[in-house]
Scaffold this motif. Structure first.
Motif, PDB file in Angstrom:
ATOM      1  N   TYR A 148       0.909  -1.096   0.120  1.00 18.40           N
ATOM      2  CA  TYR A 148      -0.030   0.066   0.019  1.00 18.40           C
ATOM      3  C   TYR A 148       1.103   1.179   0.072  1.00 18.40           C
ATOM      4  CZ  TYR A 148      -4.340  -2.375   0.763  1.00 18.40           C
ATOM      5  OH  TYR A 148      -5.414  -3.289   0.681  1.00 18.40           O
ATOM      6  N   LYS A 149       1.777   1.433   0.781  1.00 19.00           N
ATOM      7  CA  LYS A 149       2.778   2.418   0.813  1.00 19.00           C
ATOM      8  C   LYS A 149       3.429   2.736  -0.820  1.00 19.00           C
ATOM      9  CE  LYS A 149       5.798   2.127   4.188  1.00 19.00           C
ATOM     10  NZ  LYS A 149       6.459   1.813   5.426  1.00 19.00           N
ATOM     11  N   LYS A 150       3.966   1.511  -1.379  1.00 23.08           N
ATOM     12  CA  LYS A 150       4.343   1.526  -2.751  1.00 23.08           C
ATOM     13  C   LYS A 150       3.326   2.269  -3.796  1.00 23.08           C
ATOM     14  CE  LYS A 150       6.793  -0.856  -6.345  1.00 23.08           C
ATOM     15  NZ  LYS A 150       7.492  -2.052  -6.779  1.00 23.08           N
ATOM     16  N   LEU A 151       2.044   1.759  -3.452  1.00 22.00           N
ATOM     17  CA  LEU A 151       1.166   1.959  -4.483  1.00 22.00           C
ATOM     18  C   LEU A 151       0.893   3.634  -4.030  1.00 22.00           C
ATOM     19  CD1 LEU A 151      -0.877   1.113  -6.283  1.00 22.00           C
ATOM     20  CD2 LEU A 151      -2.537   0.900  -4.266  1.00 22.00           C
ATOM     21  N   ALA A 152       0.822   4.127  -2.888  1.00 24.78           N
ATOM     22  CA  ALA A 152       0.603   5.389  -2.685  1.00 24.78           C
ATOM     23  C   ALA A 152       1.805   6.404  -3.322  1.00 24.78           C
ATOM     24  CB  ALA A 152       0.432   5.653  -1.194  1.00 24.78           C
ATOM     25  N   GLU A 153       3.140   5.987  -3.197  1.00 24.99           N
ATOM     26  CA  GLU A 153       4.155   6.453  -3.629  1.00 24.99           C
ATOM     27  C   GLU A 153       3.959   6.651  -5.266  1.00 24.99           C
ATOM     28  OE1 GLU A 153       7.618   4.523  -2.419  1.00 24.99           O
ATOM     29  OE2 GLU A 153       7.290   5.100  -0.302  1.00 24.99           O
ATOM     30  N   GLU A 154       3.584   5.643  -6.020  1.00 28.67           N
ATOM     31  CA  GLU A 154       3.184   5.590  -7.412  1.00 28.67           C
ATOM     32  C   GLU A 154       2.218   6.465  -7.671  1.00 28.67           C
ATOM     33  OE1 GLU A 154       2.701   1.346  -8.278  1.00 28.67           O
ATOM     34  OE2 GLU A 154       4.866   1.010  -8.156  1.00 28.67           O
ATOM     35  N   GLU A 155       1.055   6.785  -6.999  1.00 33.42           N
ATOM     36  CA  GLU A 155      -0.025   7.393  -7.474  1.00 33.42           C
ATOM     37  C   GLU A 155       0.402   8.885  -7.257  1.00 33.42           C
ATOM     38  OE1 GLU A 155      -3.206   6.225  -4.833  1.00 33.42           O
ATOM     39  OE2 GLU A 155      -3.585   4.469  -5.823  1.00 33.42           O
ATOM     40  N   GLU A 156       1.348   9.227  -6.200  1.00 31.82           N
ATOM     41  CA  GLU A 156       1.888  10.490  -5.867  1.00 31.82           C
ATOM     42  C   GLU A 156       2.619  11.058  -7.156  1.00 31.82           C
ATOM     43  OE1 GLU A 156       1.773  13.843  -4.086  1.00 31.82           O
ATOM     44  OE2 GLU A 156       0.273  12.377  -3.564  1.00 31.82           O
ATOM     45  N   GLU A 157       3.664  10.052  -7.536  1.00 33.61           N
ATOM     46  CA  GLU A 157       4.443  10.224  -8.663  1.00 33.61           C
ATOM     47  C   GLU A 157       3.834  10.516  -9.833  1.00 33.61           C
ATOM     48  OE1 GLU A 157       7.296   6.938  -8.938  1.00 33.61           O
ATOM     49  OE2 GLU A 157       8.229   7.449  -7.099  1.00 33.61           O
ATOM     50  N   GLY A 158       2.757   9.788 -10.186  1.00 32.07           N
ATOM     51  CA  GLY A 158       1.809  10.112 -11.339  1.00 32.07           C
ATOM     52  C   GLY A 158       1.232  11.360 -11.227  1.00 32.07           C
ATOM     53  N   LYS A 159       1.016  12.106 -10.330  1.00 32.70           N
ATOM     54  CA  LYS A 159       0.256  13.461 -10.131  1.00 32.70           C
ATOM     55  C   LYS A 159       1.184  14.514 -10.631  1.00 32.70           C
ATOM     56  CE  LYS A 159      -3.078  12.162  -6.549  1.00 32.70           C
ATOM     57  NZ  LYS A 159      -3.467  12.413  -5.166  1.00 32.70           N
ATOM     58  N   GLU A 160       2.769  14.194 -10.476  1.00 35.00           N
ATOM     59  CA  GLU A 160       3.715  15.214 -10.749  1.00 35.00           C
ATOM     60  C   GLU A 160       3.923  15.524 -12.210  1.00 35.00           C
ATOM     61  OE1 GLU A 160       6.936  13.800  -8.753  1.00 35.00           O
ATOM     62  OE2 GLU A 160       6.085  14.035  -6.662  1.00 35.00           O
TER      63      GLU A 160
END
Length: 186
Positions: free
Chosen positions: A174-186
């Protein structure tokens, strides 16, 4: 959701913990490193003088309720599992490496380390020593009832270890998924 209590105390949550969006954490609660808190869990230290500490590598699964009465503390020892829909109510101390099963109720007691409290049990007002097993559906509300509890077996020790490992894997995922979602917003 993280909320202050009427005494204006906010939860303290480690940056390495993972908290589901639908979990509710209120007041004088400390959640340490690598803790997984599942959907709809409620962890509430809102009565005056109450506190809750959840140590490293614990998992608090879906629909679990952890609450403390006024002037009481709840301490969940490291690498312990609180399984779906159990209730842990303070005053209560659960030792390191414990498992509290589905629908169990644990209140006003002290549980020794590496103890397994299986599903749909009630444990109230007693001290359970380390490395014991409270069987499915049992009610233990007098200290005399503790003396007949069996010792932890290798099979149950492996089971509780596997639950902690599975939830650490979920936390990391879940932490990795959240990081990937954050990176996708940039």
């Amino acid at each position: 959701m993280q909320i202050q209590n009427p005494q204006k105390q906010y939860p303290k949550i480690s940056k390495t913990a993972w908290i589901a969006e639908t979990a509710v954490i209120v007041g004088n609660v400390t959640i340490k490193d690598d803790v997984f808190v599942g959907p709809n869990a409620v962890i509430r230290a809102d009565e005056p003088g109450s506190s809750i500490v959840i140590e490293n590598r614990c998992n608090v699964q879906d629909n679990v309720v952890v609450h403390g009465l006024s002037d009481s503390e709840v301490i969940i020892g490291g690498s312990s599992s609180l399984a779906h829909s159990c209730i842990v109510h303070g005053p209560c101390r659960i030792g390191e490496g414990c498992f509290v099963g589905f629908g169990a109720v644990v209140f006003d007691c002290s549980i020794g380390k590496d103890t397994v409290i299986l599903h749909n049990t009630t444990v109230r007002g007693v001290e359970v020593p380390s490395c014991k097993v409270v069987p499915d559906g049992m009610t233990v509300t007098a200290q005399a009832g503790v003396s007949g509890l069996e010792e932890l077996t290798g099979e149950l020790a492996e089971f509780k270890k596997s639950v902690v490992e599975a939830n650490i894997d979920l936390l990391e995922g879940y932490k990795k998924l959240a990081e990937e979602e954050e990176e996708g917003k940039e």
